[in-house]
Design a protein around this motif. Structure first.
Motif, PDB file in Angstrom:
ATOM      1  N   GLU A  47       0.831  -1.210   0.000  1.00  0.00           N
ATOM      2  CA  GLU A  47       0.000   0.000   0.000  1.00  0.00           C
ATOM      3  C   GLU A  47       0.864   1.258   0.000  1.00  0.00           C
ATOM      4  OE1 GLU A  47      -3.695   1.929   2.525  1.00  0.00           O
ATOM      5  OE2 GLU A  47      -3.085  -0.144   2.908  1.00  0.00           O
ATOM      6  N   ASP A  48       2.027   1.209   0.697  1.00  0.00           N
ATOM      7  CA  ASP A  48       2.930   2.363   0.706  1.00  0.00           C
ATOM      8  C   ASP A  48       3.419   2.683  -0.701  1.00  0.00           C
ATOM      9  OD1 ASP A  48       2.668   2.559   3.430  1.00  0.00           O
ATOM     10  OD2 ASP A  48       4.578   1.580   3.891  1.00  0.00           O
ATOM     11  N   ALA A  49       3.797   1.625  -1.446  1.00  0.00           N
ATOM     12  CA  ALA A  49       4.300   1.819  -2.813  1.00  0.00           C
ATOM     13  C   ALA A  49       3.207   2.407  -3.709  1.00  0.00           C
ATOM     14  CB  ALA A  49       4.805   0.499  -3.383  1.00  0.00           C
ATOM     15  N   VAL A  50       1.982   1.890  -3.574  1.00  0.00           N
ATOM     16  CA  VAL A  50       0.880   2.373  -4.412  1.00  0.00           C
ATOM     17  C   VAL A  50       0.529   3.818  -4.056  1.00  0.00           C
ATOM     18  CG1 VAL A  50      -1.568   2.054  -4.979  1.00  0.00           C
ATOM     19  CG2 VAL A  50      -0.046   0.072  -4.844  1.00  0.00           C
ATOM     20  N   GLN A  51       0.478   4.130  -2.765  1.00  0.00           N
ATOM     21  CA  GLN A  51       0.160   5.508  -2.361  1.00  0.00           C
ATOM     22  C   GLN A  51       1.239   6.482  -2.817  1.00  0.00           C
ATOM     23  OE1 GLN A  51      -0.757   5.486   1.829  1.00  0.00           O
ATOM     24  NE2 GLN A  51      -2.805   4.676   1.477  1.00  0.00           N
ATOM     25  N   SER A  52       2.491   6.047  -2.724  1.00  0.00           N
ATOM     26  CA  SER A  52       3.599   6.880  -3.190  1.00  0.00           C
ATOM     27  C   SER A  52       3.489   7.131  -4.694  1.00  0.00           C
ATOM     28  CB  SER A  52       4.930   6.204  -2.848  1.00  0.00           C
ATOM     29  OG  SER A  52       6.009   6.953  -3.335  1.00  0.00           O
ATOM     30  N   ALA A  53       3.119   6.077  -5.449  1.00  0.00           N
ATOM     31  CA  ALA A  53       2.940   6.217  -6.899  1.00  0.00           C
ATOM     32  C   ALA A  53       1.836   7.224  -7.204  1.00  0.00           C
ATOM     33  CB  ALA A  53       2.617   4.861  -7.522  1.00  0.00           C
ATOM     34  N   PHE A  54       0.723   7.139  -6.479  1.00  0.00           N
ATOM     35  CA  PHE A  54      -0.373   8.081  -6.710  1.00  0.00           C
ATOM     36  C   PHE A  54       0.008   9.509  -6.305  1.00  0.00           C
ATOM     37  CE2 PHE A  54      -3.358   4.512  -7.265  1.00  0.00           C
ATOM     38  CZ  PHE A  54      -4.132   5.017  -8.304  1.00  0.00           C
ATOM     39  N   ARG A  55       0.778   9.660  -5.201  1.00  0.00           N
ATOM     40  CA  ARG A  55       1.217  11.011  -4.800  1.00  0.00           C
ATOM     41  C   ARG A  55       2.036  11.653  -5.924  1.00  0.00           C
ATOM     42  NH1 ARG A  55       1.769   8.800   0.361  1.00  0.00           N
ATOM     43  NH2 ARG A  55       3.970   8.287   0.025  1.00  0.00           N
ATOM     44  N   THR A  56       2.978  10.875  -6.480  1.00  0.00           N
ATOM     45  CA  THR A  56       3.794  11.375  -7.591  1.00  0.00           C
ATOM     46  C   THR A  56       2.913  11.706  -8.792  1.00  0.00           C
ATOM     47  OG1 THR A  56       5.715  10.094  -6.876  1.00  0.00           O
ATOM     48  CG2 THR A  56       5.672  10.786  -9.183  1.00  0.00           C
ATOM     49  N   PHE A  57       2.004  10.777  -9.101  1.00  0.00           N
ATOM     50  CA  PHE A  57       1.105  10.978 -10.236  1.00  0.00           C
ATOM     51  C   PHE A  57       0.303  12.268 -10.092  1.00  0.00           C
ATOM     52  CE2 PHE A  57      -3.330  10.456 -11.655  1.00  0.00           C
ATOM     53  CZ  PHE A  57      -3.128  10.460 -13.023  1.00  0.00           C
ATOM     54  N   PHE A  58      -0.362  12.456  -8.938  1.00  0.00           N
ATOM     55  CA  PHE A  58      -1.216  13.629  -8.766  1.00  0.00           C
ATOM     56  C   PHE A  58      -0.401  14.929  -8.762  1.00  0.00           C
ATOM     57  CE2 PHE A  58      -4.390  10.592  -6.810  1.00  0.00           C
ATOM     58  CZ  PHE A  58      -5.295  10.705  -7.858  1.00  0.00           C
ATOM     59  N   ALA A  59       0.780  14.903  -8.159  1.00  0.00           N
ATOM     60  CA  ALA A  59       1.624  16.104  -8.139  1.00  0.00           C
ATOM     61  C   ALA A  59       2.048  16.491  -9.550  1.00  0.00           C
ATOM     62  CB  ALA A  59       2.856  15.873  -7.267  1.00  0.00           C
ATOM     63  N   ARG A  60       2.405  15.492 -10.358  1.00  0.00           N
ATOM     64  CA  ARG A  60       2.898  15.779 -11.707  1.00  0.00           C
ATOM     65  C   ARG A  60       1.760  16.082 -12.689  1.00  0.00           C
ATOM     66  NH1 ARG A  60       7.585  11.601 -13.135  1.00  0.00           N
ATOM     67  NH2 ARG A  60       7.765  13.017 -14.903  1.00  0.00           N
ATOM     68  N   VAL A  61       0.595  15.489 -12.452  1.00  0.00           N
ATOM     69  CA  VAL A  61      -0.575  15.818 -13.279  1.00  0.00           C
ATOM     70  C   VAL A  61      -0.954  17.286 -13.072  1.00  0.00           C
ATOM     71  CG1 VAL A  61      -3.096  15.515 -13.359  1.00  0.00           C
ATOM     72  CG2 VAL A  61      -1.612  13.556 -13.637  1.00  0.00           C
ATOM     73  N   LYS A  62      -0.894  17.726 -11.818  1.00  0.00           N
ATOM     74  CA  LYS A  62      -1.253  19.101 -11.449  1.00  0.00           C
ATOM     75  C   LYS A  62      -0.389  20.103 -12.222  1.00  0.00           C
ATOM     76  CE  LYS A  62      -3.891  20.568  -7.845  1.00  0.00           C
ATOM     77  NZ  LYS A  62      -5.303  20.275  -7.702  1.00  0.00           N
ATOM     78  N   SER A  63       0.883  19.723 -12.453  1.00  0.00           N
ATOM     79  CA  SER A  63       1.780  20.654 -13.157  1.00  0.00           C
ATOM     80  C   SER A  63       1.938  20.297 -14.638  1.00  0.00           C
ATOM     81  CB  SER A  63       3.144  20.694 -12.463  1.00  0.00           C
ATOM     82  OG  SER A  63       3.699  19.391 -12.388  1.00  0.00           O
ATOM     83  N   ASP A  64       0.955  19.570 -15.193  1.00  0.00           N
ATOM     84  CA  ASP A  64       0.906  19.249 -16.626  1.00  0.00           C
ATOM     85  C   ASP A  64       2.150  18.532 -17.148  1.00  0.00           C
ATOM     86  OD1 ASP A  64      -1.652  20.238 -17.271  1.00  0.00           O
ATOM     87  OD2 ASP A  64      -0.881  22.288 -17.215  1.00  0.00           O
ATOM     88  N   LEU A  91       4.870   3.771 -12.499  1.00  0.00           N
ATOM     89  CA  LEU A  91       5.182   4.464 -11.238  1.00  0.00           C
ATOM     90  C   LEU A  91       5.192   3.484 -10.067  1.00  0.00           C
ATOM     91  CD1 LEU A  91       3.028   7.714 -11.658  1.00  0.00           C
ATOM     92  CD2 LEU A  91       5.526   7.593 -11.606  1.00  0.00           C
ATOM     93  N   THR A  92       4.200   2.583 -10.030  1.00  0.00           N
ATOM     94  CA  THR A  92       4.108   1.614  -8.931  1.00  0.00           C
ATOM     95  C   THR A  92       5.296   0.658  -8.937  1.00  0.00           C
ATOM     96  OG1 THR A  92       1.690   1.733  -8.976  1.00  0.00           O
ATOM     97  CG2 THR A  92       2.662  -0.185  -7.881  1.00  0.00           C
ATOM     98  N   VAL A  93       5.649   0.147 -10.117  1.00  0.00           N
ATOM     99  CA  VAL A  93       6.797  -0.759 -10.213  1.00  0.00           C
ATOM    100  C   VAL A  93       8.069  -0.056  -9.758  1.00  0.00           C
ATOM    101  CG1 VAL A  93       8.293  -2.004 -11.839  1.00  0.00           C
ATOM    102  CG2 VAL A  93       5.815  -2.262 -11.979  1.00  0.00           C
ATOM    103  N   ASN A  94       8.276   1.188 -10.219  1.00  0.00           N
ATOM    104  CA  ASN A  94       9.475   1.928  -9.820  1.00  0.00           C
ATOM    105  C   ASN A  94       9.531   2.169  -8.317  1.00  0.00           C
ATOM    106  OD1 ASN A  94      10.437   2.061 -12.432  1.00  0.00           O
ATOM    107  ND2 ASN A  94       9.546   4.061 -12.854  1.00  0.00           N
ATOM    108  N   LYS A  95       8.400   2.549  -7.725  1.00  0.00           N
ATOM    109  CA  LYS A  95       8.371   2.792  -6.270  1.00  0.00           C
ATOM    110  C   LYS A  95       8.640   1.490  -5.518  1.00  0.00           C
ATOM    111  CE  LYS A  95       6.939   7.162  -6.463  1.00  0.00           C
ATOM    112  NZ  LYS A  95       7.687   8.306  -5.925  1.00  0.00           N
ATOM    113  N   THR A  96       8.043   0.397  -5.986  1.00  0.00           N
ATOM    114  CA  THR A  96       8.225  -0.901  -5.333  1.00  0.00           C
ATOM    115  C   THR A  96       9.678  -1.351  -5.428  1.00  0.00           C
ATOM    116  OG1 THR A  96       5.946  -1.489  -5.921  1.00  0.00           O
ATOM    117  CG2 THR A  96       7.380  -3.280  -5.221  1.00  0.00           C
ATOM    118  N   LEU A  97      10.258  -1.247  -6.629  1.00  0.00           N
ATOM    119  CA  LEU A  97      11.645  -1.678  -6.813  1.00  0.00           C
ATOM    120  C   LEU A  97      12.605  -0.834  -5.971  1.00  0.00           C
ATOM    121  CD1 LEU A  97      11.762  -2.429 -10.649  1.00  0.00           C
ATOM    122  CD2 LEU A  97      11.651  -4.059  -8.766  1.00  0.00           C
ATOM    123  N   ARG A  98      12.303   0.457  -5.818  1.00  0.00           N
ATOM    124  CA  ARG A  98      13.153   1.302  -4.961  1.00  0.00           C
ATOM    125  C   ARG A  98      13.116   0.816  -3.516  1.00  0.00           C
ATOM    126  NH1 ARG A  98      11.259   6.448  -7.327  1.00  0.00           N
ATOM    127  NH2 ARG A  98      12.570   6.653  -9.148  1.00  0.00           N
TER     128      ARG A  98
END
Length: 198
Positions: free
Chosen positions: A53-70, A87-94
């Motif tokens: 869940e941490d990896a998925v939430q982190s992926a969504f945080r990145t997604f929403f932040a970057r969507v906001k700035s186009d 994004l999820t795979v990258n966060k998980t692998l990190r």
């Protein structure tokens, strides 16, 4: 029924305009699939260290932040899901890399031998694209659903990297019985046997 791409784009536009409920709908739409992907990537050895869940939430945080700035554009029908998978795979692998660093590596704690480590490194060196990983995992889960409960447990543990001996010990069984599960599953997968054949 409305087009899923149109729905995604409308929700993204609504989120950019300030709608938190649009963000929640996007999260709810893809969260479960991404959780399954993260859970499989983490495996049972790392499960006590890493929460999918941490990896998925982190992926969504990145997604929403970057969507906001186009920073993202979406053209194809599955662009949004592919991006969330990546994004999820990258966060998980990190997170896995962090926990595998010398002193934190649970493989070392469980006495995993150097040959086995080398084999796992080799198998994971060239990874398929994230969308292929998701398709494979979903196919694997459909295959497991056809099998008896014991066989599902055995194959799930094998998929997570456990050896035949470790699986036998954890399930209170013996090597020969575990190997028979592999043979049966291979026969089912190749269409040489029906589910439940002994």
């Amino acid at each position: 029924m409305s087009d899923p791409l149109l729905d995604d784009l409308e929700l993204i536009a609504a989120y950019k305009a300030g709608s938190e409920s649009a963000a929640r709908k996007l999260f709810d739409r893809y969260c479960e699939k991404l959780m399954r992907l993260a859970r499989r990537r983490i495996g049972q050895r790392m499960a006590s260290r890493i929460d999918p869940e941490d990896a998925v939430q982190s992926a969504f945080r990145t997604f929403f932040a970057r969507v906001k700035s186009d920073q993202f554009t979406f053209e194809g029908e599955s662009d949004l899901f592919k991006l969330l998978v990546r994004l999820t795979v990258n966060k998980t692998l990190r997170q896995i890399a962090h926990h595998r660093a010398a002193k934190r590596d649970p493989g070392r704690e469980t006495g995993q031998g150097p040959d086995e480590e080398g084999l796992l490194d080799h198998l994971t060196a060239d990874e398929p694209p994230p969308e292929v990983q998701v398709a494979l995992l979903e196919e694997f889960e459909r295959f497991l659903e056809q099998l008896p409960d014991f066989d599902r447990k055995v194959l799930g543990m094998k998929f997570e990297g456990y050896t035949t001996s470790e699986i036998a010990a954890k399930l209170g069984s013996y090597d020969r019985k575990i190997r028979r599960v592999f043979e049966r599953a291979a026969a089912v997968a190749e269409g040489r046997a029906a589910v439940g054949d002994e």
